[in-house]
Motif scaffolding. Structure first.
Motif, PDB file in Angstrom:
ATOM      1  N   THR A  97      34.767 -38.307 -37.096  1.00  0.00           N
ATOM      2  CA  THR A  97      33.660 -39.265 -37.146  1.00  0.00           C
ATOM      3  C   THR A  97      32.370 -38.604 -36.693  1.00  0.00           C
ATOM      4  O   THR A  97      32.385 -37.576 -36.021  1.00  0.00           O
ATOM      5  CB  THR A  97      33.947 -40.490 -36.250  1.00  0.00           C
ATOM      6  N   PHE A  98      31.253 -39.238 -37.085  1.00  0.00           N
ATOM      7  CA  PHE A  98      29.939 -38.761 -36.658  1.00  0.00           C
ATOM      8  C   PHE A  98      28.988 -39.946 -36.653  1.00  0.00           C
ATOM      9  O   PHE A  98      29.328 -41.044 -37.110  1.00  0.00           O
ATOM     10  CB  PHE A  98      29.430 -37.650 -37.587  1.00  0.00           C
ATOM     11  N   LYS A  99      27.805 -39.742 -36.115  1.00  0.00           N
ATOM     12  CA  LYS A  99      26.828 -40.817 -36.020  1.00  0.00           C
ATOM     13  C   LYS A  99      26.223 -41.084 -37.392  1.00  0.00           C
ATOM     14  O   LYS A  99      25.799 -40.183 -38.085  1.00  0.00           O
ATOM     15  CB  LYS A  99      25.708 -40.457 -35.027  1.00  0.00           C
ATOM     16  N   MET A 100      26.169 -42.378 -37.748  1.00  0.00           N
ATOM     17  CA  MET A 100      25.585 -42.763 -39.022  1.00  0.00           C
ATOM     18  C   MET A 100      24.089 -42.499 -38.998  1.00  0.00           C
ATOM     19  O   MET A 100      23.377 -42.948 -38.096  1.00  0.00           O
ATOM     20  CB  MET A 100      25.852 -44.260 -39.295  1.00  0.00           C
ATOM     21  N   PRO A 101      23.556 -41.734 -39.981  1.00  0.00           N
ATOM     22  CA  PRO A 101      22.113 -41.472 -39.996  1.00  0.00           C
ATOM     23  C   PRO A 101      21.327 -42.725 -40.348  1.00  0.00           C
ATOM     24  O   PRO A 101      21.835 -43.667 -40.954  1.00  0.00           O
ATOM     25  CB  PRO A 101      21.967 -40.395 -41.076  1.00  0.00           C
ATOM     26  N   ASN A 133      26.335 -46.329 -57.672  1.00  0.00           N
ATOM     27  CA  ASN A 133      25.199 -47.086 -58.201  1.00  0.00           C
ATOM     28  C   ASN A 133      25.400 -48.586 -58.015  1.00  0.00           C
ATOM     29  O   ASN A 133      24.423 -49.326 -57.835  1.00  0.00           O
ATOM     30  CB  ASN A 133      25.002 -46.760 -59.691  1.00  0.00           C
ATOM     31  N   GLU A 134      26.661 -49.019 -58.054  1.00  0.00           N
ATOM     32  CA  GLU A 134      26.935 -50.451 -57.873  1.00  0.00           C
ATOM     33  C   GLU A 134      26.611 -50.923 -56.464  1.00  0.00           C
ATOM     34  O   GLU A 134      26.425 -52.114 -56.233  1.00  0.00           O
ATOM     35  CB  GLU A 134      28.405 -50.758 -58.187  1.00  0.00           C
ATOM     36  N   ASN A 135      26.551 -49.994 -55.501  1.00  0.00           N
ATOM     37  CA  ASN A 135      26.295 -50.377 -54.109  1.00  0.00           C
ATOM     38  C   ASN A 135      24.823 -50.267 -53.733  1.00  0.00           C
ATOM     39  O   ASN A 135      24.481 -50.283 -52.555  1.00  0.00           O
ATOM     40  CB  ASN A 135      27.128 -49.494 -53.179  1.00  0.00           C
ATOM     41  N   VAL A 136      23.949 -50.106 -54.723  1.00  0.00           N
ATOM     42  CA  VAL A 136      22.500 -50.080 -54.462  1.00  0.00           C
ATOM     43  C   VAL A 136      21.891 -51.302 -55.140  1.00  0.00           C
ATOM     44  O   VAL A 136      22.012 -51.473 -56.357  1.00  0.00           O
ATOM     45  CB  VAL A 136      21.846 -48.795 -54.993  1.00  0.00           C
ATOM     46  N   SER A 137      21.255 -52.188 -54.360  1.00  0.00           N
ATOM     47  CA  SER A 137      20.584 -53.375 -54.901  1.00  0.00           C
ATOM     48  C   SER A 137      19.107 -53.326 -54.518  1.00  0.00           C
ATOM     49  O   SER A 137      18.697 -52.575 -53.634  1.00  0.00           O
ATOM     50  CB  SER A 137      21.237 -54.657 -54.367  1.00  0.00           C
ATOM     51  N   GLU A 191      17.503 -51.991 -45.992  1.00  0.00           N
ATOM     52  CA  GLU A 191      18.674 -52.277 -45.153  1.00  0.00           C
ATOM     53  C   GLU A 191      19.841 -51.393 -45.588  1.00  0.00           C
ATOM     54  O   GLU A 191      19.967 -51.048 -46.763  1.00  0.00           O
ATOM     55  CB  GLU A 191      19.058 -53.745 -45.268  1.00  0.00           C
ATOM     56  N   GLN A 192      20.709 -51.009 -44.623  1.00  0.00           N
ATOM     57  CA  GLN A 192      21.933 -50.265 -44.899  1.00  0.00           C
ATOM     58  C   GLN A 192      23.102 -50.975 -44.227  1.00  0.00           C
ATOM     59  O   GLN A 192      22.961 -51.517 -43.123  1.00  0.00           O
ATOM     60  CB  GLN A 192      21.816 -48.833 -44.375  1.00  0.00           C
ATOM     61  N   PHE A 193      24.258 -50.976 -44.860  1.00  0.00           N
ATOM     62  CA  PHE A 193      25.448 -51.616 -44.299  1.00  0.00           C
ATOM     63  C   PHE A 193      26.671 -51.078 -45.034  1.00  0.00           C
ATOM     64  O   PHE A 193      26.528 -50.480 -46.116  1.00  0.00           O
ATOM     65  CB  PHE A 193      25.333 -53.152 -44.403  1.00  0.00           C
ATOM     66  N   PRO A 194      27.878 -51.188 -44.502  1.00  0.00           N
ATOM     67  CA  PRO A 194      28.228 -51.897 -43.256  1.00  0.00           C
ATOM     68  C   PRO A 194      27.989 -51.077 -41.990  1.00  0.00           C
ATOM     69  O   PRO A 194      28.272 -51.538 -40.900  1.00  0.00           O
ATOM     70  CB  PRO A 194      29.720 -52.174 -43.435  1.00  0.00           C
ATOM     71  N   TYR A 195      27.499 -49.832 -42.118  1.00  0.00           N
ATOM     72  CA  TYR A 195      27.296 -48.959 -40.962  1.00  0.00           C
ATOM     73  C   TYR A 195      25.813 -48.880 -40.652  1.00  0.00           C
ATOM     74  O   TYR A 195      25.014 -48.429 -41.484  1.00  0.00           O
ATOM     75  CB  TYR A 195      27.872 -47.563 -41.233  1.00  0.00           C
ATOM     76  N   GLU A 207      32.234 -45.560 -47.632  1.00  0.00           N
ATOM     77  CA  GLU A 207      31.336 -46.081 -48.652  1.00  0.00           C
ATOM     78  C   GLU A 207      30.164 -46.804 -47.988  1.00  0.00           C
ATOM     79  O   GLU A 207      30.342 -47.590 -47.061  1.00  0.00           O
ATOM     80  CB  GLU A 207      32.078 -47.025 -49.588  1.00  0.00           C
ATOM     81  N   ILE A 208      28.960 -46.531 -48.482  1.00  0.00           N
ATOM     82  CA  ILE A 208      27.727 -47.086 -47.931  1.00  0.00           C
ATOM     83  C   ILE A 208      27.070 -47.960 -48.989  1.00  0.00           C
ATOM     84  O   ILE A 208      27.128 -47.658 -50.185  1.00  0.00           O
ATOM     85  CB  ILE A 208      26.756 -45.954 -47.497  1.00  0.00           C
ATOM     86  N   LYS A 209      26.422 -49.061 -48.541  1.00  0.00           N
ATOM     87  CA  LYS A 209      25.642 -49.929 -49.428  1.00  0.00           C
ATOM     88  C   LYS A 209      24.199 -49.960 -48.949  1.00  0.00           C
ATOM     89  O   LYS A 209      23.932 -49.920 -47.739  1.00  0.00           O
ATOM     90  CB  LYS A 209      26.233 -51.336 -49.460  1.00  0.00           C
ATOM     91  N   LEU A 210      23.261 -50.024 -49.896  1.00  0.00           N
ATOM     92  CA  LEU A 210      21.836 -49.998 -49.574  1.00  0.00           C
ATOM     93  C   LEU A 210      21.118 -51.130 -50.294  1.00  0.00           C
ATOM     94  O   LEU A 210      21.487 -51.517 -51.411  1.00  0.00           O
ATOM     95  CB  LEU A 210      21.202 -48.664 -49.985  1.00  0.00           C
ATOM     96  N   ILE A 211      20.062 -51.638 -49.645  1.00  0.00           N
ATOM     97  CA  ILE A 211      19.109 -52.549 -50.282  1.00  0.00           C
ATOM     98  C   ILE A 211      17.768 -51.839 -50.294  1.00  0.00           C
ATOM     99  O   ILE A 211      17.264 -51.415 -49.246  1.00  0.00           O
ATOM    100  CB  ILE A 211      19.011 -53.886 -49.531  1.00  0.00           C
ATOM    101  N   VAL A 212      17.189 -51.677 -51.484  1.00  0.00           N
ATOM    102  CA  VAL A 212      15.959 -50.910 -51.667  1.00  0.00           C
ATOM    103  C   VAL A 212      14.840 -51.864 -52.072  1.00  0.00           C
ATOM    104  O   VAL A 212      15.060 -52.803 -52.846  1.00  0.00           O
ATOM    105  CB  VAL A 212      16.160 -49.811 -52.734  1.00  0.00           C
ATOM    106  N   SER A 213      13.647 -51.604 -51.558  1.00  0.00           N
ATOM    107  CA  SER A 213      12.499 -52.467 -51.848  1.00  0.00           C
ATOM    108  C   SER A 213      12.048 -52.298 -53.295  1.00  0.00           C
ATOM    109  O   SER A 213      11.928 -51.182 -53.797  1.00  0.00           O
ATOM    110  CB  SER A 213      11.344 -52.129 -50.909  1.00  0.00           C
TER     111      SER A 213
END
Length: 697
Positions: free
Chosen positions: A499-503, A526-530, A544-548, A559-565
């Motif tokens: 494990t490591f610290k989430m950037p 690509n499906e995890n970017v909204s 925003e970034q989640f779930p980490y 797996e990481i999900k992002l919300i982009v402006s």
């Protein structure tokens, strides 16, 4: 094919690879909730009934194999025109990719990989399955280092009419055996020839035979000798080179008889006494051929005819006279020899009878108990006695020391055999298996066998296995040892996934965020970017970034999900408001700070001006929204000198071209320092009184 379910339980998730005959997909076994690999037959073969029957029969035969170094086959099936095989999914890489990345490999690593392949082949050969296509592409290496051989038996399903179409021969021509090249039946030793080529490639970084076409490469397998590996990589020990050369002999009679024989050789080839062994020599096939072409001198006419002349006739007459003379005294000489021999035999017989009748002298049997075996043999030899050795287990008497003897304390004839019972040390024990046990349970089991706790070392490492689980042990299970108190045990224990610290990705552009995810070995599809409208971030930056969240502990592969402006909302009101700044005293320099609170920023230090000596006007760009107005604070030498409030109605008025009062509130803190006004948002504004006239925005 992606998203389709086969057999009502295998969901296709994505493509992971393909070959000439089939395409491999990553799938999910919905029933058991585990990832699997699904190999699907290419469409051009689905109407070849003979091919399909052989494919299914050989796939079922491969499914009968159960070995830790063989990719397990879980299921075989058909759905409409889709023929598929469900196999174990291996997280890792192929040996081919490892060779491209690291070749030449370390000798120890290459021998370890080859030993595991040999073990898999030995298991398959015992089940009458010949692989026929051993090559680095078909060797998988998991993240834990376990080697897995795949594609067992599939090559047998290729008929003569389809072998060219599939390209399997072209793709494997660098690895197949001479008998494969000739089209003769292939057996176990063909797999060992291919393994020899794989070892050659691992340790030299190149293939032994190359050519401009598959045919030229096949001919080299049949006709040319391989370049010795040590000439390419001098770091290869002679013992390892001998294994490669024996496995790659063109004659099957000179190769290893079985995978078991080759595996035994691999297990001992790196021992100190074998590294410098002499180079293996093999008989030249031409020398063994009795019908090979030879060059002999031609026979000339009359070369061997006897030529008689007068001198030769005279010599023959002279010899005839001499022979007659010899015959005159030959008989008396023969009778003399016979009589002499008879006298000799009689003399020997008399001596032998005397020896048998005479009573031989006897010698005392010495006491050799507690002597070493070598000392005891020397002592017996000095008395003209022989030693007959029998070994006994003993925990009290050291190894190779005489425990007792028979006979003892008596006289015997010279040459008598004295039986010596010699200690072979304590009885050997076998190391118990503690792999897959929890560390505490493993230590408890080892100590019950008499192994001291201080002799058990633990090496924790990041792995996919459950934390605190023993992954490997040294010595291995079943290895023999004599003294439990002296044996040293090393356990490699899993610490769980690393494990490591989430950037922190918030505020980064989408490309910057994707690069950071890739560098940290995380997953972002690509499906995890909204995309959402935002006041806080400009277009293209992460909201925003989640779930980490930043600073959370995360494992590689998560797996990481992002919300982009996507930019400001449609109702956003960007404005430019002129603000007057002036020093505390004209002509004397002051420091002026502009603090902005609006729909985009909270307490944002918009600008700092140093050495302000006269009154100036500064345009402040801000954003208001129907829910939040803007407040501009002007600090002169860290004292609030002015507070300006701008409302959404001011933005609408400016947008419509009207020039009404903006509704901006301009406070003069000089009238009542330390008091607090309130803007339209209810935010506290430093300063005493406030005016409603405001300034035009």
């Amino acid at each position: 094919m992606i998203g389709r379910q086969l057999g009502g339980r295998y969901e296709i998730l994505g493509r992971v690879g393909g070959g000439g005959m089939a395409i491999v997909y990553k799938g999910l076994d919905i029933l058991l909730h585990r990832h699997v690999a699904v190999k699907i037959l290419r469409q051009q073969y689905v109407h070849d009934e003979e091919f399909i029957q052989r494919f299914r029969r050989e796939a079922q035969a491969a499914a009968s194999l159960s070995h830790p170094n063989v990719v397990s086959i879980y299921d075989v099936g058909q759905e409409e025109d889709v023929h598929y095989i469900v196999m174990e999914y291996i997280e890792g890489t192929t040996l081919n990719e490892l060779i491209k990345e690291k070749a030449p490999l370390q000798v120890e690593e290459a021998v370890h990989i080859a030993s595991q392949i040999c073990d898999a082949l030995d298991h398959a050969h015992h089940h009458q399955i010949i692989h026929r296509d051993i090559k680095p592409h078909n060797i998988l290496i998991g993240r834990n280092g376990r080697v897995k051989v795949t594609d067992f038996g599939i090559a047998r399903a290729v008929t003569s009419s389809t072998i060219t179409q599939t390209g399997s021969v072209v793709g494997s021509v660098h690895y197949f055996s001479p008998e494969h090249a000739k089209g003769t039946p292939t057996g176990e030793q063909s797999d060992l020839y291919s393994l020899g080529i794989v070892m050659y490639q691992m340790l030299t970084g190149r293939l032994p035979f190359l050519g401009e076409s598959p045919i030229s490469v096949a001919l080299k397998h049949l006709q040319e000798d391989v370049e010795e590996p040590r000439k390419v990589n001098p770091l290869i020990p002679q013992s390892v080179e001998n294994i490669i050369l024996r496995a790659m002999r063109k004659s099957t009679s000179e190769r290893y008889r079985s995978a078991k024989d080759m595996m035994n050789d691999l297990e001992s080839c790196l021992l100190p006494h074998r590294r410098g062994e002499p180079k293996a020599s093999f008989l030249d096939e031409d020398e063994l051929d009795e019908e090979r072409t030879l060059v002999i001198p031609a026979l000339r006419p009359g070369q061997y005819e006897a030529v008689r002349d007068e001198e030769e006739a005279d010599e023959e007459e002279e010899l005839t006279v001499k022979e007659k003379k010899k015959k005159s005294w030959g008989k008396p000489f023969a009778w003399f020899i016979i009589l002499t021999a008879m006298l000799g035999i009689m003399w020997y017989s008399v001596g032998y009878v005397k020896e048998m009748i005479a009573v031989p002298s006897e010698v005392d049997v010495p006491d050799v108990v507690n002597m070493t075996l070598d000392q005891a043999k020397q002592e017996l030899a000095s008395r003209q006695l022989e030693a007959l050795v029998e070994y006994l287990e003993s925990s009290d008497v050291p190894k190779d020391v005489v425990i007792r003897q028979n006979p003892s304390g008596m006289k015997v004839r010279p040459g008598y055999k004295v039986t010596l019972y010699v200690s072979e040390g304590p009885a050997k024990q076998k190391m118990p298996e503690v792999v897959k046990l929890k560390l505490s349970d493993a230590k408890e089991r080892l100590t019950k066998w008499g192994i001291k706790p201080e002799n058990i070392s633990v090496d924790p490492q990041f792995m996919d296995e459950e934390p605190d689980t023993v992954v490997t042990q040294t010595p291995g299970p079943g290895e023999e040892f004599t003294d439990p108190s002296a044996v040293m045990v090393k356990l490699i224990v899993s610490k769980g996934p690393e494990t490591f610290k989430m950037p922190n990705l918030i505020g980064k552009t989408e490309n910057e965020a994707r690069n950071m995810v890739m560098v940290n070995n995380l997953k972002l599809s690509n499906e995890n970017v909204s995309y959402e409208a935002s006041y806080k971030q400009t277009k293209g930056r992460v909201i925003e970034q989640f779930p980490y969240q930043p600073g959370d502990e995360v494992s590689p592969g998560a797996e990481i999900k992002l919300i982009v402006s996507s930019g400001f909302p449609e109702e956003a009101g960007p404005m430019s408001v002129p603000v007057t700044i002036k020093p505390t005293s004209e002509g004397k320099p002051s420091t002026v700070k502009i603090i902005l609170n609006d729909a985009q920023y909270d307490n944002f230090e918009y600008q700092t001006l140093n050495n302000v000596v006269k009154t100036e006007t500064l345009d402040v760009k801000l954003v208001v929204s129907p829910q939040k107005n803007a407040v501009i604070q002007v600090k002169v030498d860290n004292i609030i000198a002015e507070v300006i409030s701008v409302t959404y109605q001011d933005y609408l008025a400016q947008k419509n071209g009207a020039i009404p009062g903006t509704g901006a509130v301009k406070d003069a803190p000089a009238s009542a320092p330390g008091s607090m006004g309130t803007d339209n948002d209810g935010n506290g504004a430093a300063g005493g009184s406030s005016s409603t006239g405001g300034r035009q925005s």
